[in-house]
Design a protein around this motif. Sequence first.
Motif, PDB file in Angstrom:
ATOM      1  N   LEU A   1      -5.876  -4.101   3.339  1.00 18.78           N
ATOM      2  CA  LEU A   1      -5.359  -3.021   2.486  1.00 18.78           C
ATOM      3  C   LEU A   1      -6.243  -2.802   1.265  1.00 18.78           C
TER       4      LEU A   1
ATOM      5  N   TYR B   1      -6.058   0.216  -1.410  1.00 15.78           N
ATOM      6  CA  TYR B   1      -4.685  -0.064  -1.826  1.00 15.78           C
ATOM      7  C   TYR B   1      -4.696  -1.091  -2.950  1.00 15.78           C
TER       8      TYR B   1
ATOM      9  N   PHE C   1       2.112  -2.559  -1.487  1.00 12.91           N
ATOM     10  CA  PHE C   1       0.769  -2.055  -1.730  1.00 12.91           C
ATOM     11  C   PHE C   1       0.810  -0.533  -1.762  1.00 12.91           C
TER      12      PHE C   1
ATOM     13  N   VAL D   1      -1.454   3.284  -2.815  1.00 13.28           N
ATOM     14  CA  VAL D   1      -2.717   3.966  -3.032  1.00 13.28           C
ATOM     15  C   VAL D   1      -2.373   5.351  -3.576  1.00 13.28           C
TER      16      VAL D   1
ATOM     17  N   ALA E   1       3.027   4.044   1.530  1.00 16.28           N
ATOM     18  CA  ALA E   1       3.146   2.724   0.912  1.00 16.28           C
ATOM     19  C   ALA E   1       3.225   1.701   2.037  1.00 16.28           C
TER      20      ALA E   1
END
Length: 189
Positions: free
Chosen positions: A67, A72, A86, A88, A94
């Motif tokens: 990730l 992320y 995590f 971004v 998510a």
Amino acid sequence: MRSLFTLALIPMITACMAPTGGSDRLELANMRPWNIVPASSAARLAGMFERVCLDGPAPPEAAARLLRSADYVEVPSRVPRAIRSFLVDDSRPAVMLAADGTACAVAAQARTGQTERIRGLVAQKYPAARALSPAGTGPTVDEGWSLGAGQGIVLLRRVIRPGRPSELIVIHQRDPGVEAGLAITRRPV
């Protein structure tokens, strides 16, 4: 059945967004609020679920490295949590990982085509998958599949909160023991 991923993301994340405390916190503090649980397309949601949760590494540290290499950032916590989140700052979903490696999930705002895309993905990757009985999965799960011996289950869970767009969480529970006690129908995916 209660899912590991029943925690709401937004309260947890906003509590971590103080503008001090490391690069992850600073990056999250600048994140657009609508990207915490973004409006991911069906293809993007299914693609990330396949890449991280179905084909990705089960050990949480290996999954976290995957990730991070995809931009992320982990939501920081002062205490160890059972679920690591995590995010971004774009329209990718998510991602949540069970700290013990037994489960992985992706979350996004509910949009057209997502359910059908996940159904197709499960059918393609697991031709022997069997639908779980709604009575065996609980009221918060829309659909679920047993993937086969030792492969775990996939669950589609809706989160509906007043005044917010509905969300879809797609969960892969890898723990082979999770299949015990679930009602499985004879219908293939």
